[in-house]
Write a protein that holds these residues in place. Structure first.
Motif: not given
Length: 82
Positions: A18-24, A43-49, A68-71
């Motif tokens: 849930a925290l990752e989703l908020v960040d995304i 973004l959650q399911n495709d590592p290359a994307y 934000a991207a780095s975190s």
């Protein structure tokens, strides 16, 4: 320190997701302001994307977007290692 205090520091995998989703979503809206569209589920399911999106965000002239991207990259890498 009682058992209640110890449980306050305990997180679950769903809490982490849930925290990752908020960040995304936060990153998605910041990038939208820069004209870049992000598909959250992909973004959650495709590592290359995800890597492409995060690379683009890390090239931003906006320091907040870069941070934000780095975190988020660090959190996603940590989650993938589990």
């Amino acid at each position: 320190m009682g058992p209640e205090s110890q449980n306050m520091n305990t997180g679950t995998l769903s809490d982490t997701k849930a925290l990752e989703l908020v960040d995304i979503v936060h990153l998605k809206w910041m990038l939208a302001g820069e004209g870049l569209r992000v598909h959250v589920e992909r973004l959650q399911n495709d590592p290359a994307y995800a890597s492409d999106c995060l690379n683009a965000a890390e090239r931003s002239t906006n320091a907040t977007v870069r941070q934000a991207a780095s975190s988020l990259r660090a959190r996603l890498c940590k989650a993938a290692a589990r």
